[in-house]
Design an enzyme around this catalytic site. Structure first.
Site, PDB file in Angstrom:
ATOM      1  N   ALA A  16       0.813  -1.214   0.000  1.00 57.15           N
ATOM      2  CA  ALA A  16       0.000   0.000   0.000  1.00 57.15           C
ATOM      3  C   ALA A  16       0.849   1.268   0.000  1.00 57.15           C
ATOM      4  O   ALA A  16       2.076   1.214   0.052  1.00 57.15           O
ATOM      5  CB  ALA A  16      -0.932  -0.007   1.210  1.00 57.15           C
ATOM      6  N   HIS A  17       0.181   2.410  -0.067  1.00 50.90           N
ATOM      7  CA  HIS A  17       0.892   3.683  -0.188  1.00 50.90           C
ATOM      8  C   HIS A  17       1.758   3.981   1.035  1.00 50.90           C
ATOM      9  O   HIS A  17       1.380   3.729   2.154  1.00 50.90           O
ATOM     10  CB  HIS A  17      -0.057   4.853  -0.481  1.00 50.90           C
ATOM     11  CG  HIS A  17      -1.213   5.040   0.439  1.00 50.90           C
ATOM     12  ND1 HIS A  17      -2.087   6.082   0.306  1.00 50.90           N
ATOM     13  CD2 HIS A  17      -1.664   4.321   1.485  1.00 50.90           C
ATOM     14  CE1 HIS A  17      -3.012   5.996   1.231  1.00 50.90           C
ATOM     15  NE2 HIS A  17      -2.782   4.954   1.955  1.00 50.90           N
ATOM     16  N   ASN A  18       2.927   4.529   0.732  1.00 54.81           N
ATOM     17  CA  ASN A  18       3.877   4.969   1.746  1.00 54.81           C
ATOM     18  C   ASN A  18       4.491   3.838   2.560  1.00 54.81           C
ATOM     19  O   ASN A  18       5.166   4.103   3.559  1.00 54.81           O
ATOM     20  CB  ASN A  18       3.244   6.013   2.685  1.00 54.81           C
ATOM     21  CG  ASN A  18       2.965   7.314   1.952  1.00 54.81           C
ATOM     22  OD1 ASN A  18       1.913   7.472   1.343  1.00 54.81           O
ATOM     23  ND2 ASN A  18       3.920   8.215   1.976  1.00 54.81           N
TER      24      ASN A  18
END
Lengths: 342, 342, 342
Positions: free
Chosen positions: A237-239
């Protein structure tokens, strides 16, 4: 097909020979399929009988004593030796350099002359493809995407705008880099998209399995560290930050902003919640859902996650509850007979 | 890059300014990466120290008292404000209108003049692409497929025949709409395919993550309701109905004919068996497998699923079984000493 | 649209008619959507009320007594009958034979004249496409890949080099066959790739759902047996053998070298560790992780996996621990009152 003597193969991998070093071998086969022209290998005790029965011309083994009378290539790590021998005997074909005439390459893109761009590939504005890199058929690179030297992208890979793939990476078919992170601000029951303006960085020597998804960061970067290997259908997922030399097994998933140290193992179908840190060398067992930070070297299991040994004991206890219930019932009977009120 | 004053940004999102409203900002960055030219934001207590240490020129925060002496944009929901500011400061680039010369568009298809159709896209007979819609490179729309106004299809999206995508939807790379449902009639041990002749309908304002799969109905429709957001690698089986404004997190899956109300949340790696109904606002926690209908507002966990609080208590009890076993053993000893037979 | 009388449809599937055999029907619809021109069906008790209220002209049912006064097609297996009737009333459209002018087909490939190759498909050297097979738009077949007679590949399928797809197989969009197995030899903390030089063999009459991944073998074959049906987003690792007529439901995964017998069922989100054998007819329930060999006919649940009935009892016991704890506490009190030291 080229062939090698057992002695030549042993020299190639720094192993020793037991038996006939002049034996000529032309390929590697499974224990069942090998005949006298082939090398095979013994690595897992489950297959000892199969190895003994194998008609292979020679075997790569760690312990020669298990195979008296056989021609052997003996080394400490048969699996690692196998890898090197396979590279020698079964070298991977490489597509020819150059851009296929059906590929659509933006004028401002920079594709190295030694790179290979396959049929129907699409390469966006200012994108960069490094020396000897392979962009497979039907791949799509967005504007400003970068693919490093010697990287190999199998068919149908998507690298969205501005995302970066390091040198010598291997991306299997259907990989998606740079899809938007799952970020929404919910106001009065309506989910408003929070633009995801960051990127994905895949460092050098990373392998990503088929249909793996890595979301771009909301801000900044989602990053997969050097030498990390990711199996099929994994979600990042993001980051998220994945450290170096980690292993993410098939169908595992990592939620937003979580950080993995180096040499972390996420086994199959495991997951990690968002905004936590997994210490270096953490092992997450299969199907586990990690719910909190882990110290370096931890092994965790279950959901919510616990130290692996606690979880093992809990599972054992769970399946002896019938007996515990019987003991409590017997106690109640004994107490009643003693005149107590249980 | 355009820049705005803190005062202008505050006006844009209906927030108030603390500190220097004339400060000029040219972008949004993470707390770590921001310098005096950038806005950043504080949203999650885990990052309070990082926010205080950040060199950002200004912060979007809910509580100004936490950041004395800083230039702040203060509002009730920093995350929602961030979304609006990102749209202003980092507007998403939009590909030019028109059909790329390498796209293959059936004569009978209707593609709006303001739409964009990317390189190597394939659009089937009688398919419809609405005004300002973007069909990315290498997308495939089957015969009679429909894509609504302002919808965006990233690369490698497949919309099979007759399936419909609503206005303003975002479909990330690798999404498959309209694959056949998993329907077989088993006769004498052989699985015979039951033709899947229904469709998929994605209502307006839905976002589908990378490599999401939505099967067409056996008969009728599989439908995802308006405003629902779906994360990567989610599976939605045939004849499922997902209500409006729901959230399906990565790697969750919904079995055939199950119905979700509005505002349902399926957390990561959760699932639901077939032919059940999840009431409005149901929250399914991570890794849960829902096995029965849920009332509106339920929170369920585990597999088989239970009310979340029951499950939490059971998990706690599971990890105190060692102690319970010790107590039973002590009781047995005590009863023996009292002359009972335990 | 063609129409048939109820009597004709009954004859087609070997069923009997109750009511008006001359009734004319032009399609199959869901219970809710059908009107007097349509056939519908009753198969699952959950939908008895819906079936009774349906305005369908006729119903396919097993038990006529449940629907007095209705026109019925009565047979032992309504679902199987439905399949045959759907093939008659809703025949799947087939793309025209021939190679689309935008497809890129290697000179040495052999594509049958009756086969269909879609727009932007890419077919490698020496690849073979059998009679009447359909290679959908944007599919990629590697060098020496083989697709059998009457097989159908939906868009964006990747069949990597040397992998083989049997006759009458259906591969949904995004399927990847022949990605590298997840095989690495770790030396001093660095994961070295072990070349994966085997292939994938998909036997006849197999269906693979959207975005399914099947890895090529390290050596030898990964093989999916005849008649097996695989749902979306399933992972099949290197050297796995899946027997004939098995069912792998969505998001399940099988680790390397594991062997499944025939008629095995892996329910949704289940998994199996590597190097084990699942006996013929084994049923793996949803979310289970199989950790050891299973005998033929086993039903297993949980992780680590147990016989299903043991697992059910353990789950029931888990949720009655509160009561057990109360009983132990009462015993402790009773023993204290008897003068014991608990």
């Amino acid at each position: 097909m080229s062939s090698f003597t057992l002695r030549e193969l042993a020299a190639h991998v720094g192993a020793s020979v037991v038996g006939d070093g002049s034996r000529r071998l032309e390929g590697v086969r499974t224990l069942e399929e090998a005949d006298e022209r082939h090398l095979s290998f013994y690595h897992n005790r489950k297959y000892l009988a199969a190895a003994r029965e194998s008609r292979a011309g020679a075997l790569v083994v760690a312990d020669a004593a298990l195979f008296p009378g056989r021609d052997l290539l003996v080394c400490k790590d048969p699996y690692a030796a196998l890898g090197k021998i396979l590279e020698l005997l079964h070298p991977a074909p490489r597509p020819p350099s150059g851009v296929h005439p059906t590929a659509v390459v933006a004028r401002s893109a920079r594709v190295a002359g030694s790179a290979s761009v396959g049929a129907h590939a699409v390469i966006g504005e200012r994108a960069v493809v490094g020396e000897r890199a392979v962009v497979g058929p039907a791949c799509v690179l967005g504007d400003d995407a970068e693919v490093g030297e010697d990287a190999v992208l199998h068919p149908h890979v998507t690298v969205e705008a501005r995302c970066r793939v390091g040198a010598r990476c291997i991306l299997h078919a259907g990989v998606v880099l740079g899809s938007d992170g799952f970020g929404f601000a919910t106001v009065a029951g309506v989910h408003h998209k929070v633009p995801q303006v960051g990127i994905v960085v895949i460092e050098d020597d990373v392998e990503l399995g088929a249909n793996v998804c890595v979301d771009r960061a909301a801000l900044g970067e989602t990053r997969v560290g050097r030498g990390t290997k990711v199996d099929n259908l994994v979600q990042i997922a993001h980051n998220v930050r994945v450290g170096e030399h980690s292993l993410l097994v098939a169908q595992s998933g990592i939620s937003g902003s979580t950080r993995l140290g180096h040499h972390v193992v996420m086994a199959g179908q495991s997951g990690a919640v968002g905004h936590i840190s997994l210490g270096d060398g953490t092992v997450v067992t299969a199907k586990t859902g990690v719910t909190e930070d882990t110290p370096a070297g931890a092994m965790v299991s279950g959901f919510p996650s616990r130290p692996h040994k606690e979880w093992l004991r809990a599972m054992a206890n769970l399946f002896t509850l019938e007996e515990l219930k019987r003991r409590v019932k017997a106690l109640e009977e004994a107490v009643r007979q003693l005149g107590g009120k249980a």
